[in-house]
Design a protein around this motif. Structure first.
Motif, PDB file in Angstrom:
ATOM      1  N   GLU A 244     -27.181 -23.645  14.161  1.00  0.00           N
ATOM      2  CA  GLU A 244     -26.547 -24.799  14.792  1.00  0.00           C
ATOM      3  C   GLU A 244     -25.102 -24.485  15.185  1.00  0.00           C
ATOM      4  O   GLU A 244     -24.658 -24.861  16.276  1.00  0.00           O
ATOM      5  CB  GLU A 244     -26.578 -26.006  13.847  1.00  0.00           C
ATOM      6  N   ASP A 245     -24.367 -23.804  14.288  1.00  0.00           N
ATOM      7  CA  ASP A 245     -22.994 -23.400  14.606  1.00  0.00           C
ATOM      8  C   ASP A 245     -22.969 -22.534  15.867  1.00  0.00           C
ATOM      9  O   ASP A 245     -22.124 -22.724  16.757  1.00  0.00           O
ATOM     10  CB  ASP A 245     -22.386 -22.590  13.452  1.00  0.00           C
ATOM     11  N   LEU A 247     -25.241 -22.185  18.325  1.00  0.00           N
ATOM     12  CA  LEU A 247     -25.625 -22.898  19.540  1.00  0.00           C
ATOM     13  C   LEU A 247     -24.493 -23.804  20.022  1.00  0.00           C
ATOM     14  O   LEU A 247     -24.232 -23.911  21.227  1.00  0.00           O
ATOM     15  CB  LEU A 247     -26.895 -23.717  19.297  1.00  0.00           C
ATOM     16  N   GLU A 248     -23.806 -24.444  19.093  1.00  0.00           N
ATOM     17  CA  GLU A 248     -22.688 -25.300  19.467  1.00  0.00           C
ATOM     18  C   GLU A 248     -21.553 -24.487  20.085  1.00  0.00           C
ATOM     19  O   GLU A 248     -20.911 -24.916  21.051  1.00  0.00           O
ATOM     20  CB  GLU A 248     -22.189 -26.061  18.239  1.00  0.00           C
ATOM     21  N   ALA A 249     -21.317 -23.308  19.532  1.00  0.00           N
ATOM     22  CA  ALA A 249     -20.232 -22.471  20.038  1.00  0.00           C
ATOM     23  C   ALA A 249     -20.571 -21.833  21.370  1.00  0.00           C
ATOM     24  O   ALA A 249     -19.730 -21.764  22.268  1.00  0.00           O
ATOM     25  CB  ALA A 249     -19.891 -21.397  19.009  1.00  0.00           C
ATOM     26  N   GLY A 251     -22.882 -22.805  23.554  1.00  0.00           N
ATOM     27  CA  GLY A 251     -23.284 -23.749  24.590  1.00  0.00           C
ATOM     28  C   GLY A 251     -22.316 -23.859  25.752  1.00  0.00           C
ATOM     29  O   GLY A 251     -22.735 -23.840  26.917  1.00  0.00           O
ATOM     30  N   ARG A 256     -21.895 -25.762  29.167  1.00  0.00           N
ATOM     31  CA  ARG A 256     -21.751 -27.020  28.452  1.00  0.00           C
ATOM     32  C   ARG A 256     -20.332 -27.158  27.933  1.00  0.00           C
ATOM     33  O   ARG A 256     -19.506 -26.269  28.117  1.00  0.00           O
ATOM     34  CB  ARG A 256     -22.753 -27.081  27.293  1.00  0.00           C
ATOM     35  N   ARG A 258     -17.287 -27.037  25.421  1.00  0.00           N
ATOM     36  CA  ARG A 258     -16.952 -26.280  24.214  1.00  0.00           C
ATOM     37  C   ARG A 258     -16.558 -27.221  23.087  1.00  0.00           C
ATOM     38  O   ARG A 258     -15.819 -28.171  23.269  1.00  0.00           O
ATOM     39  CB  ARG A 258     -15.792 -25.311  24.479  1.00  0.00           C
ATOM     40  N   VAL A 259     -17.044 -26.907  21.875  1.00  0.00           N
ATOM     41  CA  VAL A 259     -16.667 -27.656  20.687  1.00  0.00           C
ATOM     42  C   VAL A 259     -15.930 -26.764  19.710  1.00  0.00           C
ATOM     43  O   VAL A 259     -14.814 -27.032  19.312  1.00  0.00           O
ATOM     44  CB  VAL A 259     -17.905 -28.298  20.015  1.00  0.00           C
ATOM     45  N   SER A 260     -16.549 -25.642  19.292  1.00  0.00           N
ATOM     46  CA  SER A 260     -15.917 -24.754  18.312  1.00  0.00           C
ATOM     47  C   SER A 260     -16.584 -23.402  18.374  1.00  0.00           C
ATOM     48  O   SER A 260     -17.623 -23.235  18.997  1.00  0.00           O
ATOM     49  CB  SER A 260     -16.050 -25.327  16.897  1.00  0.00           C
ATOM     50  N   GLU A 261     -15.997 -22.451  17.704  1.00  0.00           N
ATOM     51  CA  GLU A 261     -16.600 -21.136  17.532  1.00  0.00           C
ATOM     52  C   GLU A 261     -17.279 -21.076  16.169  1.00  0.00           C
ATOM     53  O   GLU A 261     -16.762 -21.627  15.208  1.00  0.00           O
ATOM     54  CB  GLU A 261     -15.534 -20.034  17.596  1.00  0.00           C
ATOM     55  N   PRO A 262     -18.468 -20.427  16.078  1.00  0.00           N
ATOM     56  CA  PRO A 262     -19.084 -20.294  14.759  1.00  0.00           C
ATOM     57  C   PRO A 262     -18.255 -19.366  13.887  1.00  0.00           C
ATOM     58  O   PRO A 262     -18.027 -18.215  14.239  1.00  0.00           O
ATOM     59  CB  PRO A 262     -20.461 -19.696  15.072  1.00  0.00           C
TER      60      PRO A 262
END
Length: 269
Positions: A244-245, A247-249, A251, A256, A258-262
């Motif tokens: 999940e980390d 994919l979020e990073a 994405g 998409r 950006r939220v954060s880096e894993p």
């Protein structure tokens, strides 16, 4: 595209994103199906990690059975070693670049960015590091159809399977009628520990090889002079970055937000 056609092999073991982790590589090479495979294809990011020299030596000792594709991290090591890069993707890369012999630097620089093989059950298979057109581009298991249209734009129509790495997460999916396979990472997995790889022909078999991670961590601490090796090994070998980390990073690099880096400052592709 920098493809290299070949004759038809039997089963192919695909190893990606080894990142200089010798104990993980040794565990995979000891697998009976890897030992029996006619070809071992490396889809990049081979050496950038704690034991780059030893990993390259071991793989070259396997002879012509191993087919090499360069990844962005391999290119970066060459650039660092030759003074062509002053900004580093992560803290361990300058260390890894210094460990390589001059001959290994030249060897990594000579590697192709892709290759094509005919594999039983798959026909013509295109192997690359990230996407067929770029060694850093991001595609994911849930990438949009339009995204696959972009990255497949210059691919020959008769290629029905594409094998890539780069994101350190295994998957197999269809995209516009083509099978896309990511074997995951041998040395720096995201999501779950173990050395991830894939066996092709005639099917598609995503594999994970368990190995003794505490022993491997202790070995890296004993054998690697990188100052932060204990922290590096404890984080990456234990797959502290979840899927999940990651994919979020990744994405945002797939178009998409950006939220954060894993594992900000630790994980890479």
């Amino acid at each position: 595209m920098n493809g290299r056609p070949s004759g038809e092999p039997g089963r192919v073991a695909v190893l990606s994103d080894i990142h200089g982790v010798l104990p993980a590589l040794e565990a995979v090479l000891a697998e009976p199906d890897v030992a029996a495979a006619e070809r071992i294809v490396l889809t990049g990011d081979i050496a950038a990690g704690p034991q780059p020299r030893e990993v390259v030596e071991l793989l070259r000792a396997q002879g012509d059975r191993v087919l090499w594709v360069a990844g962005n991290a391999d290119r970066e090591l060459v650039e660092i070693r030759r003074g062509e890069r002053t900004r580093f993707p992560d803290a361990i890369s300058p260390y890894a670049a210094r460990q390589l012999t001059p001959g290994q630097v030249d060897f990594l620089d000579s590697l192709p960015t892709s290759l094509t093989l005919t594999v039983p059950g798959h026909g013509k298979v295109f192997f690359c590091h990230a996407t067929p057109r770029d060694d850093e581009e991001i595609v994911l298991v849930d990438s949009r159809p339009a995204r696959w249209t972009e990255v497949f734009a210059d691919l020959d129509e008769d290629i029905r399977t594409v094998v890539c790495g780069h994101t350190h997460m295994p998957y197999a999916r269809l995209a516009h009628g083509r099978l896309v396979v990511n074997p995951g990472s041998v040395g720096m997995p995201y999501g779950r520990p173990g050395a991830h790889w894939c066996l092709l022909g005639p099917g598609t078999d995503l594999r994970v090889t368990p190995y003794d991670i505490p022993a491997a961590t202790a070995r890296l601490i004993a054998e690697c002079a990188y100052p932060d090796i204990a922290d590096w090994a404890g984080y990456h070998l234990n797959a502290r970055a979840s899927d999940e980390d990651a994919l979020e990073a990744f994405g945002p690099r797939d178009g998409r937000t950006r939220v954060s880096e894993p594992g900000e400052g630790r994980s890479r592709s």
